[in-house]
Design a protein around this motif. Structure first.
Motif, PDB file in Angstrom:
ATOM      1  N   GLN A  26       0.823  -1.198   0.000  1.00 20.58           N
ATOM      2  CA  GLN A  26       0.000   0.000   0.000  1.00 20.58           C
ATOM      3  C   GLN A  26       0.864   1.258   0.000  1.00 20.58           C
ATOM      4  O   GLN A  26       0.531   2.252  -0.645  1.00 20.58           O
ATOM      5  CB  GLN A  26      -0.942  -0.006   1.202  1.00 20.58           C
ATOM      6  CG  GLN A  26      -2.067  -1.009   1.063  1.00 20.58           C
ATOM      7  CD  GLN A  26      -2.939  -1.073   2.312  1.00 20.58           C
ATOM      8  OE1 GLN A  26      -2.588  -0.529   3.343  1.00 20.58           O
ATOM      9  NE2 GLN A  26      -4.075  -1.748   2.200  1.00 20.58           N
ATOM     10  N   GLU A  27       2.002   1.228   0.714  1.00 17.87           N
ATOM     11  CA  GLU A  27       2.907   2.373   0.701  1.00 17.87           C
ATOM     12  C   GLU A  27       3.478   2.592  -0.691  1.00 17.87           C
ATOM     13  O   GLU A  27       3.566   3.721  -1.168  1.00 17.87           O
ATOM     14  CB  GLU A  27       4.037   2.161   1.704  1.00 17.87           C
ATOM     15  CG  GLU A  27       3.619   2.286   3.150  1.00 17.87           C
ATOM     16  CD  GLU A  27       4.766   1.962   4.107  1.00 17.87           C
ATOM     17  OE1 GLU A  27       5.911   1.813   3.637  1.00 17.87           O
ATOM     18  OE2 GLU A  27       4.516   1.862   5.313  1.00 17.87           O
ATOM     19  N   ALA A  28       3.878   1.507  -1.358  1.00 18.84           N
ATOM     20  CA  ALA A  28       4.436   1.620  -2.709  1.00 18.84           C
ATOM     21  C   ALA A  28       3.393   2.137  -3.680  1.00 18.84           C
ATOM     22  O   ALA A  28       3.689   2.989  -4.528  1.00 18.84           O
ATOM     23  CB  ALA A  28       4.968   0.266  -3.164  1.00 18.84           C
ATOM     24  N   GLU A  29       2.156   1.654  -3.555  1.00 11.15           N
ATOM     25  CA  GLU A  29       1.086   2.141  -4.424  1.00 11.15           C
ATOM     26  C   GLU A  29       0.802   3.614  -4.151  1.00 11.15           C
ATOM     27  O   GLU A  29       0.534   4.386  -5.069  1.00 11.15           O
ATOM     28  CB  GLU A  29      -0.180   1.315  -4.219  1.00 11.15           C
ATOM     29  CG  GLU A  29      -0.097  -0.082  -4.792  1.00 11.15           C
ATOM     30  CD  GLU A  29      -1.322  -0.918  -4.470  1.00 11.15           C
ATOM     31  OE1 GLU A  29      -2.233  -0.413  -3.773  1.00 11.15           O
ATOM     32  OE2 GLU A  29      -1.359  -2.074  -4.915  1.00 11.15           O
ATOM     33  N   GLY A  30       0.865   4.018  -2.892  1.00 10.80           N
ATOM     34  CA  GLY A  30       0.643   5.420  -2.544  1.00 10.80           C
ATOM     35  C   GLY A  30       1.713   6.316  -3.138  1.00 10.80           C
ATOM     36  O   GLY A  30       1.432   7.410  -3.625  1.00 10.80           O
ATOM     37  N   GLU A  31       2.973   5.864  -3.124  1.00  8.54           N
ATOM     38  CA  GLU A  31       4.053   6.648  -3.718  1.00  8.54           C
ATOM     39  C   GLU A  31       3.889   6.739  -5.233  1.00  8.54           C
ATOM     40  O   GLU A  31       4.112   7.802  -5.821  1.00  8.54           O
ATOM     41  CB  GLU A  31       5.404   6.012  -3.375  1.00  8.54           C
ATOM     42  CG  GLU A  31       5.780   6.147  -1.919  1.00  8.54           C
ATOM     43  CD  GLU A  31       7.047   5.368  -1.577  1.00  8.54           C
ATOM     44  OE1 GLU A  31       7.653   4.776  -2.490  1.00  8.54           O
ATOM     45  OE2 GLU A  31       7.422   5.360  -0.387  1.00  8.54           O
ATOM     46  N   GLU A  32       3.491   5.648  -5.886  1.00 11.21           N
ATOM     47  CA  GLU A  32       3.276   5.660  -7.329  1.00 11.21           C
ATOM     48  C   GLU A  32       2.145   6.610  -7.691  1.00 11.21           C
ATOM     49  O   GLU A  32       2.238   7.353  -8.667  1.00 11.21           O
ATOM     50  CB  GLU A  32       2.969   4.252  -7.834  1.00 11.21           C
ATOM     51  CG  GLU A  32       4.151   3.316  -7.794  1.00 11.21           C
ATOM     52  CD  GLU A  32       3.774   1.897  -8.182  1.00 11.21           C
ATOM     53  OE1 GLU A  32       2.588   1.649  -8.514  1.00 11.21           O
ATOM     54  OE2 GLU A  32       4.663   1.029  -8.148  1.00 11.21           O
ATOM     55  N   GLU A  33       1.065   6.595  -6.904  1.00 19.18           N
ATOM     56  CA  GLU A  33      -0.055   7.488  -7.165  1.00 19.18           C
ATOM     57  C   GLU A  33       0.356   8.937  -6.954  1.00 19.18           C
ATOM     58  O   GLU A  33      -0.059   9.828  -7.694  1.00 19.18           O
ATOM     59  CB  GLU A  33      -1.238   7.138  -6.277  1.00 19.18           C
ATOM     60  CG  GLU A  33      -1.907   5.826  -6.641  1.00 19.18           C
ATOM     61  CD  GLU A  33      -2.997   5.439  -5.670  1.00 19.18           C
ATOM     62  OE1 GLU A  33      -3.256   6.203  -4.708  1.00 19.18           O
ATOM     63  OE2 GLU A  33      -3.590   4.363  -5.857  1.00 19.18           O
ATOM     64  N   ALA A  34       1.199   9.190  -5.944  1.00 19.14           N
ATOM     65  CA  ALA A  34       1.648  10.554  -5.688  1.00 19.14           C
ATOM     66  C   ALA A  34       2.520  11.046  -6.839  1.00 19.14           C
ATOM     67  O   ALA A  34       2.418  12.207  -7.264  1.00 19.14           O
ATOM     68  CB  ALA A  34       2.422  10.618  -4.375  1.00 19.14           C
ATOM     69  N   GLU A  35       3.365  10.165  -7.360  1.00 22.69           N
ATOM     70  CA  GLU A  35       4.208  10.555  -8.490  1.00 22.69           C
ATOM     71  C   GLU A  35       3.366  10.796  -9.733  1.00 22.69           C
ATOM     72  O   GLU A  35       3.628  11.720 -10.507  1.00 22.69           O
ATOM     73  CB  GLU A  35       5.249   9.471  -8.772  1.00 22.69           C
ATOM     74  CG  GLU A  35       6.330   9.385  -7.717  1.00 22.69           C
ATOM     75  CD  GLU A  35       7.273   8.212  -7.963  1.00 22.69           C
ATOM     76  OE1 GLU A  35       7.124   7.523  -8.995  1.00 22.69           O
ATOM     77  OE2 GLU A  35       8.149   7.995  -7.118  1.00 22.69           O
ATOM     78  N   ALA A  36       2.360   9.982  -9.958  1.00 20.76           N
ATOM     79  CA  ALA A  36       1.505  10.134 -11.127  1.00 20.76           C
ATOM     80  C   ALA A  36       0.629  11.378 -11.005  1.00 20.76           C
ATOM     81  O   ALA A  36       0.327  12.032 -12.001  1.00 20.76           O
ATOM     82  CB  ALA A  36       0.627   8.894 -11.299  1.00 20.76           C
ATOM     83  N   ALA A  37       0.245  11.737  -9.791  1.00 22.12           N
ATOM     84  CA  ALA A  37      -0.624  12.891  -9.586  1.00 22.12           C
ATOM     85  C   ALA A  37       0.159  14.203  -9.592  1.00 22.12           C
ATOM     86  O   ALA A  37      -0.419  15.264  -9.774  1.00 22.12           O
ATOM     87  CB  ALA A  37      -1.377  12.754  -8.272  1.00 22.12           C
ATOM     88  N   ALA A  38       1.471  14.128  -9.411  1.00 20.57           N
ATOM     89  CA  ALA A  38       2.274  15.356  -9.391  1.00 20.57           C
ATOM     90  C   ALA A  38       2.260  15.978 -10.784  1.00 20.57           C
ATOM     91  O   ALA A  38       2.344  15.279 -11.795  1.00 20.57           O
ATOM     92  CB  ALA A  38       3.704  15.037  -8.970  1.00 20.57           C
ATOM     93  N   PRO A  39       2.144  17.296 -10.858  1.00 20.90           N
ATOM     94  CA  PRO A  39       2.107  17.935 -12.175  1.00 20.90           C
ATOM     95  C   PRO A  39       3.453  17.763 -12.886  1.00 20.90           C
ATOM     96  O   PRO A  39       4.514  17.856 -12.282  1.00 20.90           O
ATOM     97  CB  PRO A  39       1.823  19.402 -11.861  1.00 20.90           C
ATOM     98  CG  PRO A  39       2.217  19.577 -10.434  1.00 20.90           C
ATOM     99  CD  PRO A  39       2.052  18.247  -9.776  1.00 20.90           C
ATOM    100  N   ALA A  40       3.368  17.487 -14.169  1.00 23.41           N
ATOM    101  CA  ALA A  40       4.582  17.340 -14.969  1.00 23.41           C
ATOM    102  C   ALA A  40       5.192  18.722 -15.171  1.00 23.41           C
ATOM    103  O   ALA A  40       4.474  19.721 -15.272  1.00 23.41           O
ATOM    104  CB  ALA A  40       4.240  16.712 -16.308  1.00 23.41           C
TER     105      ALA A  40
END
Length: 90
Positions: free
Chosen positions: A65-79
């Motif tokens: 769940q922590e790894a998925e949360g980090e992936e979602e945070a990276e994907a949600a961060a503006p490019a």
């Protein structure tokens, strides 16, 4: 008392024979006790092992769940905005 024995004998012939038997009652003894103790110990060790395995599953789920949360945070961060001056385009 004889009417009770006659009634029991009429219902089940072997039951009347056991009522008149004067031999001492024999219980499960030491062997039965040891079997119950062994079954109890095995159950206790299996419970400990199961608890250990369930804790591993919970730890793995938390890490996932922590790894998925980090992936979602990276994907949600503006490019970062593309700046044409940075790559030499005019």
């Amino acid at each position: 008392m004889s009417t009770v024995l006659a009634a029991v004998g009429a219902v089940h012939p072997l039951a009347a024979a056991t009522v008149n038997d004067n031999t001492p009652w024999v219980g499960p003894g030491m062997m039965g006790f040891l079997i119950v103790v062994v079954i109890g110990l095995v159950t206790w060790f299996l419970g400990k092992s199961m608890t250990k395995q369930l804790r591993k599953l919970d730890a793995g789920r938390a890490e996932q769940q922590e790894a998925e949360g980090e992936e979602e945070a990276e994907a949600a961060a503006p490019a970062p905005a593309h700046d044409p001056k940075l790559n030499g385009a005019h």
